[in-house]
Enzyme design. Structure first.
Site, PDB file in Angstrom:
ATOM      1  N   LEU A 238       0.853  -1.152  -0.029  1.00  0.00           N
ATOM      2  CA  LEU A 238       0.024  -0.187   0.046  1.00  0.00           C
ATOM      3  C   LEU A 238       0.761   1.240   0.003  1.00  0.00           C
ATOM      4  CD1 LEU A 238      -2.755  -1.024   2.633  1.00  0.00           C
ATOM      5  CD2 LEU A 238      -2.885  -1.113  -0.056  1.00  0.00           C
ATOM      6  N   ALA A 239       1.857   1.093  -0.899  1.00  0.00           N
ATOM      7  CA  ALA A 239       2.517   2.520  -0.821  1.00  0.00           C
ATOM      8  C   ALA A 239       2.181   3.279  -1.984  1.00  0.00           C
ATOM      9  CB  ALA A 239       4.040   2.286  -1.424  1.00  0.00           C
TER      10      ALA A 239
ATOM     11  N   MET B  91       1.692   3.308  -5.441  1.00  0.00           N
ATOM     12  CA  MET B  91       1.066   2.750  -6.523  1.00  0.00           C
ATOM     13  C   MET B  91      -0.048   1.764  -5.823  1.00  0.00           C
ATOM     14  SD  MET B  91       2.243   3.861  -9.173  1.00  0.00           S
ATOM     15  CE  MET B  91       1.705   2.969 -10.686  1.00  0.00           C
TER      16      MET B  91
ATOM     17  N   ARG C 216       3.068  -5.462   4.047  1.00  0.00           N
ATOM     18  CA  ARG C 216       3.843  -6.015   5.052  1.00  0.00           C
ATOM     19  C   ARG C 216       3.773  -5.334   6.809  1.00  0.00           C
ATOM     20  NH1 ARG C 216      10.252  -5.882   4.266  1.00  0.00           N
ATOM     21  NH2 ARG C 216       9.736  -3.638   4.417  1.00  0.00           N
TER      22      ARG C 216
ATOM     23  N   VAL D 102       4.618  -4.179  -4.666  1.00  0.00           N
ATOM     24  CA  VAL D 102       5.683  -3.859  -3.672  1.00  0.00           C
ATOM     25  C   VAL D 102       7.036  -3.655  -4.699  1.00  0.00           C
ATOM     26  CG1 VAL D 102       4.874  -5.530  -1.980  1.00  0.00           C
ATOM     27  CG2 VAL D 102       6.598  -6.275  -3.579  1.00  0.00           C
ATOM     28  N   LYS D 103       8.014  -3.119  -3.857  1.00  0.00           N
ATOM     29  CA  LYS D 103       9.313  -2.798  -4.646  1.00  0.00           C
ATOM     30  C   LYS D 103       9.764  -3.974  -5.300  1.00  0.00           C
ATOM     31  CE  LYS D 103      13.895  -1.318  -2.828  1.00  0.00           C
ATOM     32  NZ  LYS D 103      13.843   0.158  -3.382  1.00  0.00           N
TER      33      LYS D 103
ATOM     34  N   SER E  28       1.813   1.979 -16.088  1.00  0.00           N
ATOM     35  CA  SER E  28       2.469   3.407 -16.038  1.00  0.00           C
ATOM     36  C   SER E  28       1.513   4.484 -15.953  1.00  0.00           C
ATOM     37  CB  SER E  28       3.056   3.552 -17.460  1.00  0.00           C
ATOM     38  OG  SER E  28       3.683   4.639 -17.471  1.00  0.00           O
TER      39      SER E  28
ATOM     40  N   LYS F  77       6.791  -2.595 -20.876  1.00  0.00           N
ATOM     41  CA  LYS F  77       6.914  -1.599 -19.797  1.00  0.00           C
ATOM     42  C   LYS F  77       8.258  -1.097 -19.644  1.00  0.00           C
ATOM     43  CE  LYS F  77       5.947   1.322 -16.540  1.00  0.00           C
ATOM     44  NZ  LYS F  77       6.508   1.274 -15.352  1.00  0.00           N
TER      45      LYS F  77
ATOM     46  N   HIS G 156       8.824   1.080 -22.553  1.00  0.00           N
ATOM     47  CA  HIS G 156       8.426   2.092 -22.166  1.00  0.00           C
ATOM     48  C   HIS G 156       9.052   3.376 -21.545  1.00  0.00           C
ATOM     49  CE1 HIS G 156       5.979   4.820 -19.725  1.00  0.00           C
ATOM     50  NE2 HIS G 156       5.228   4.734 -20.621  1.00  0.00           N
ATOM     51  N   ASN G 157       9.535   2.772 -20.210  1.00  0.00           N
ATOM     52  CA  ASN G 157      10.226   3.637 -19.489  1.00  0.00           C
ATOM     53  C   ASN G 157      11.811   4.110 -20.152  1.00  0.00           C
ATOM     54  OD1 ASN G 157       8.543   2.941 -17.669  1.00  0.00           O
ATOM     55  ND2 ASN G 157       9.866   2.528 -15.891  1.00  0.00           N
TER      56      ASN G 157
ATOM     57  N   GLU H 128      10.667   6.831 -22.131  1.00  0.00           N
ATOM     58  CA  GLU H 128      10.323   7.889 -21.303  1.00  0.00           C
ATOM     59  C   GLU H 128      11.842   8.591 -20.751  1.00  0.00           C
ATOM     60  OE1 GLU H 128       8.169   6.786 -17.647  1.00  0.00           O
ATOM     61  OE2 GLU H 128       9.450   7.881 -16.598  1.00  0.00           O
TER      62      GLU H 128
HETATM   63  P1  NBP Z   1       7.770   1.349  -3.521  1.00  0.00           P
HETATM   64  O1  NBP Z   1       8.495   0.802  -4.625  1.00  0.00           O
HETATM   65  O2  NBP Z   1       8.201   2.213  -2.820  1.00  0.00           O
HETATM   66  O3  NBP Z   1       7.844  -0.050  -2.362  1.00  0.00           O
HETATM   67  C1  NBP Z   1       7.157   0.061  -1.052  1.00  0.00           C
HETATM   68  C2  NBP Z   1       6.376  -1.133  -0.757  1.00  0.00           C
HETATM   69  O4  NBP Z   1       7.005  -2.410  -0.930  1.00  0.00           O
HETATM   70  C3  NBP Z   1       5.654  -1.118   0.527  1.00  0.00           C
HETATM   71  O5  NBP Z   1       4.281  -1.699   0.434  1.00  0.00           O
HETATM   72  C4  NBP Z   1       6.696  -1.960   1.230  1.00  0.00           C
HETATM   73  O6  NBP Z   1       6.262  -2.500   2.341  1.00  0.00           O
HETATM   74  C5  NBP Z   1       6.800  -3.145   0.246  1.00  0.00           C
HETATM   75  N1  NBP Z   1       7.804  -3.855   0.462  1.00  0.00           N
HETATM   76  C6  NBP Z   1       9.231  -3.565   0.640  1.00  0.00           C
HETATM   77 BR1  NBP Z   1      10.143  -2.107   0.359  1.00  0.00          BR
HETATM   78  N2  NBP Z   1      10.061  -4.919   0.950  1.00  0.00           N
HETATM   79  C7  NBP Z   1       9.176  -5.636   1.159  1.00  0.00           C
HETATM   80  C8  NBP Z   1       9.376  -6.978   1.397  1.00  0.00           C
HETATM   81  N3  NBP Z   1      10.402  -7.545   1.570  1.00  0.00           N
HETATM   82  N4  NBP Z   1       8.267  -7.925   1.702  1.00  0.00           N
HETATM   83  C9  NBP Z   1       7.179  -7.406   1.359  1.00  0.00           C
HETATM   84  N5  NBP Z   1       6.729  -5.977   0.990  1.00  0.00           N
HETATM   85  C10 NBP Z   1       7.929  -5.221   0.873  1.00  0.00           C
HETATM   86  O7  NBP Z   1       6.340   1.430  -3.831  1.00  0.00           O
HETATM   87  P2  NBP Z   1       5.659   2.200  -5.427  1.00  0.00           P
HETATM   88  O8  NBP Z   1       6.387   3.350  -5.445  1.00  0.00           O
HETATM   89  O9  NBP Z   1       4.161   2.059  -5.050  1.00  0.00           O
HETATM   90  O10 NBP Z   1       5.835   1.161  -6.415  1.00  0.00           O
HETATM   91  C11 NBP Z   1       5.485  -0.326  -6.259  1.00  0.00           C
HETATM   92  C12 NBP Z   1       5.850  -0.636  -7.518  1.00  0.00           C
HETATM   93  O11 NBP Z   1       5.299   0.022  -8.768  1.00  0.00           O
HETATM   94  C13 NBP Z   1       7.463  -0.702  -7.646  1.00  0.00           C
HETATM   95  O12 NBP Z   1       7.779  -1.889  -8.552  1.00  0.00           O
HETATM   96  C14 NBP Z   1       7.555   0.374  -8.685  1.00  0.00           C
HETATM   97  O13 NBP Z   1       8.802   0.260  -9.195  1.00  0.00           O
HETATM   98  C15 NBP Z   1       6.518   0.339  -9.432  1.00  0.00           C
HETATM   99  N6  NBP Z   1       6.022   1.550 -10.133  1.00  0.00           N
HETATM  100  C16 NBP Z   1       5.918   2.775  -9.351  1.00  0.00           C
HETATM  101  C17 NBP Z   1       5.614   3.842  -9.913  1.00  0.00           C
HETATM  102  C18 NBP Z   1       5.666   5.341  -9.293  1.00  0.00           C
HETATM  103  O14 NBP Z   1       5.314   6.105  -9.913  1.00  0.00           O
HETATM  104  N7  NBP Z   1       5.854   5.295  -7.964  1.00  0.00           N
HETATM  105  C19 NBP Z   1       5.018   4.005 -11.258  1.00  0.00           C
HETATM  106  C20 NBP Z   1       4.995   2.683 -12.020  1.00  0.00           C
HETATM  107  C21 NBP Z   1       5.639   1.863 -11.420  1.00  0.00           C
HETATM  108  P3  NBP Z   1       6.381  -1.903   3.720  1.00  0.00           P
HETATM  109  O15 NBP Z   1       5.294  -0.690   4.151  1.00  0.00           O
HETATM  110  O16 NBP Z   1       6.088  -2.769   4.879  1.00  0.00           O
HETATM  111  O17 NBP Z   1       7.722  -1.320   3.747  1.00  0.00           O
END
Ligand code: NBP
Length: 476
Positions: free
Chosen positions: A9-10, A12, A32, A73-74, A127, A181, A184-185, A188
Site C-alpha cells: 500500500l505504498a 502505487m 507487510r 511492492v518494490k 505506467s 513496460k 516504455h520507461n 521515457e
Molecule cells: P515502493 O517501490 O516504494 O515499495 C514500497 C512497498 O514495498 C511497500 O508496500 C513496502 O512494504 C513493500 N515492501 C518492501 Br520495500 N520490501 C518488502 C518485502 N520484503 N516484503 C513485502 N513487502 C515489501 O512502492 P511504489 O512506489 O508504490 O511502487 C510499487 C511498484 O510499482 C514498484 O515496483 C515500482 O517500481 C512500480 N512503479 C512505481 C511507480 C511510481 O510512480 N511510484 C510507477 C510505476 C510503477 P512496507 O510498507 O512494509 O515497507
C-alpha cells in the site's frame, strides 16, 4: 468476499486499490507493515468496498476463487518474499499479478516456478505514476492468456481510456508485459533527456529564463509535440520557489537519479544487437549528471567553445529546436519499437506493436498525440521494419532535418552538450547510408586479428596477409 486483493500500500498500490474500489470492485488490502493497512482504512476506507487484512492468511480467506492478488511492492526480492508469504494459503488456479517494475527475466522465472506449483502468474507493467494509478493508468499485462482473461474486466475498467478504447491489452506470454513496460520507461528516459537538451539549448544560446521557456513549451504543446511530458515541462518551468522567489527549476540540484529500467532497456538492446542510441545516451547523461563534483572541477579546468558563429535569430532557433526535438523523438520511438520487435522475435512473444502504441496514448508518462501515427503506421504496414520508413515519419524527418542540423551546429559552436539530439541525428544519418565505414573496421580487424572479411564483388570470406606477402587468400 472481495474480487481482488492489493498487496503493498505504498504510492502505487494505494492508488490502484482506490481506483478498483471506485469502479465498484470489492478490494481486500494488505501491506507487510500492517499499520499502513490501518492508515489506509482510516483515510480511504469510506471510498468503497475495502476489506482490511493483517496477515496473508486472513487476506487469502477474504477472496473469491480463483483468488486474484495484485502485488504492488518494490521490485526485486520483495516480490519473491511477498509470493512466499502468500503461497502457503493459495490453491491451484489462483492468480498472482505483479504490477511493479520487475525485471522481465525475473518475471519469466517467477511465472515458470509458480506454474509448476499450480498457480497462475501475470507480470504486468503499470505506467502513469500516482495520478495514473488513481485515475486510469496504461496497463501492459503479460503471462498466461487464460489468467489474463480472469482479470481483464477489472484491468480494462480501471485503465485510462482514449477514444472509448482502454489503455490495456494483453501483451504476450512470459515476461512480455514487463519487457514492454521496460522499453516504455526507456523511451521515457529518452523523451525527458531530449526535452532537457531543448531547454538547455534555448536557455544558453538565447539566454532565456524559465518563464519564457515555459511559454515556449506551452506553445509547442499545441502542435505535433503535444504530450504529457511537454505539458508538465511547461508547468515545472513556470513554478516559482517560495523560499527564494526564483524559478524552482533554477534551485533544483542538477543530478538525475534513476531506478534502473532505462539501464535494463539499454542492456537488453545490447544483448539483442539493436542500436537504441537515444535511450542509452539518456542513461549515460544521467550517469554524467551524477558526477557533479568532477564536473565542478572540470568546469574550471577545461576550455570551452568561443561561440564564434553568427548568433541565430531567436525566433528561428526556437522553431528549429522544436523541429529537432520532434525529429529526435521520432528516432527514439523508432529505436524502441525496433527493440520490441527484436525481443518479440527472440522470445517468441508475437508482440502487436500497433496495439502497444495504442495503449500508450493515455494514462502513461509518454502519452502523446503522435502515438496515433505509430498505430496507423503498423496498421498500414504490419511488417514495417523501422518506423522511420513509414510515409508519415519519412516525410516528417525530411522536413525537420535541416532545422535539426542547424540546431546541432549552434550547440557544437557554443559548446552546449546535446548527446541525445546528436546521437539521434547520427543514427538517422547512419541508417540512411547505404555504405558505412565498417569496411575499414573489417580491414583493421583482419590486419591485427585475422578476423576475415567479405567482399562486395565475390561470395566467401577472405583474409589478407597484410604484413607478410600482401596476398589475399580465401578462407573456409
Ligand atoms: P515502493 O517501490 O516504494 O515499495 C514500497 C512497498 O514495498 C511497500 O508496500 C513496502 O512494504 C513493500 N515492501 C518492501 Br520495500 N520490501 C518488502 C518485502 N520484503 N516484503 C513485502 N513487502 C515489501 O512502492 P511504489 O512506489 O508504490 O511502487 C510499487 C511498484 O510499482 C514498484 O515496483 C515500482 O517500481 C512500480 N512503479 C512505481 C511507480 C511510481 O510512480 N511510484 C510507477 C510505476 C510503477 P512496507 O510498507 O512494509 O515497507
Amino acid at each position: 468476499m472481495s474480487v481482488i486483493a492489493v498487496v503493498g500500500l505504498a504510492t502505487m498500490g494505494m492508488n490502484l486499490a482506490r481506483n478498483l474500489a471506485r469502479n465498484g470492485f470489492g478490494v481486500s488490502v494488505y501491506n507487510r507493515t500492517t499499520s499502513r493497512v490501518d492508515d489506509f482504512m482510516k483515510q480511504y476506507g469510506s471510498e468503497g468496498a475495502f476489506t482490511p487484512a493483517h496477515t496473508p492468511e486472513e487476506l487469502v480467506s477474504q477472496l473469491e476463487k480463483p483468488r486474484r492478488i495484485l502485488i504492488m511492492v518494490k521490485a526485486g526480492p520483495p516480490v519473491d518474499d511477498t509470493i512466499e508469504h502468500l503461497a502457503p494459503y493459495l490453491e491451484a488456479g489462483d492468480i498472482l499479478i505483479d504490477g511493479g517494475n520487475s525485471y522481465f527475466l525475473d518475471t519469466v522465472r517467477r511465472g515458470k516456478a509458480l506454474e509448476a506449483r499450480g498457480f497462475r502468474f501475470i507480470g504486468t507493467g503499470v505506467s502513469g505514476g500516482e495520478e495514473g494509478a488513481l485515475n486510469g493508468p496504461s496497463i501492459m499485462p503479460g503471462g498466461a492468456r487464460d489468467a489474463y482473461q480472469q482479470v481483464e474486466p477489472m484491468l480494462t475498467r480501471i485503465s485510462a481510456h482514449v477514444d472509448g478504447e482502454p489503455c490495456c491489452t494483453y501483451i504476450g506470454p512470459g515476461g512480455a508485459g514487463h519487457y514492454v513496460k521496460m522499453v516504455h520507461n526507456g523511451i521515457e528516459y529518452a523523451d525527458i533527456q531530449l526535452i532537457a537538451e531543448a531547454y538547455d539549448l534555448l536557455s544558453h544560446a538565447l539566454e532565456l529564463g524559465a518563464e519564457d521557456l515555459s511559454r515556449i513549451f506551452a506553445e509547442w504543446n499545441k502542435g505535433d509535440l503535444e504530450s504529457y511530458l511537454i505539458q508538465i515541462t511547461s508547468e515545472v518551468l513556470a513554478k516559482r520557489d517560495r523560499a527564494t522567489g526564483r524559478p524552482l527549476v533554477d534551485v533544483i540540484l542538477d543530478e538525475a537519479a534513476q531506478k534502473g529500467t532505462g539501464k535494463w532497456a539499454s542492456q537488453s538492446a545490447l544483448d539483442l544487437g539493436i542500436p537504441v542510441t537515444a535511450i542509452t545516451e539518456a542513461v549515460f547523461a544521467r550517469f554524467l549528471s551524477a558526477l557533479k563534483a568532477d564536473r565542478q572541477v572540470a568546469s574550471r579546468t577545461l576550455a570551452g567553445a568561443d561561440g564564434a558563429m553568427r548568433a541565430p535569430a531567436p525566433g528561428s532557433l526556437v522553431d528549429d529546436v522544436r523541429s529537432a526535438l520532434y525529429a529526435s523523438k521520432m528516432v527514439a520511438y523508432a529505436q524502441g519499437f525496433e527493440q520490441m520487435q527484436a525481443a518479440s522475435n527472440e522470445y517468441g512473444w508475437d508482440l502487436k506493436l500497433g496495439a502497444i502504441a495504442r495503449i500508450w496514448r493515455g494514462g502513461c508518462i509518454i502519452r502523446a498525440r503522435f502515438l496515433n501515427r505509430i498505430t496507423d503506421a503498423y496498421a498500414e504496414s504490419p511488417g514495417l521494419k523501422n518506423l522511420l520508413l513509414a510515409p508519415y515519419f519519412r516525410d516528417a524527418m525530411a522536413s525537420a532535418q535541416d532545422a535539426w542540423r542547424r540546431v546541432l551546429s549552434v550547440a557544437v559552436d557554443r559548446g552546449i552538450p546535446v548527446p541525445a539530439f546528436s546521437s539521434s541525428l547520427a543514427y538517422y544519418d547512419a541508417y540512411r547510408r547505404e555504405r558505412l565505414p565498417a569496411n575499414l573496421v573489417q580491414g583493421l580487424r583482419d590486419y591485427f586479428g585475422a578476423h576475415t572479411y567479405k567482399r562486395i564483388d565475390r561470395e566467401g570470406s577472405f583474409h589478407t596477409r597484410w604484413s607478410q606477402d600482401g596476398e589475399e587468400v580465401p578462407v573456409r
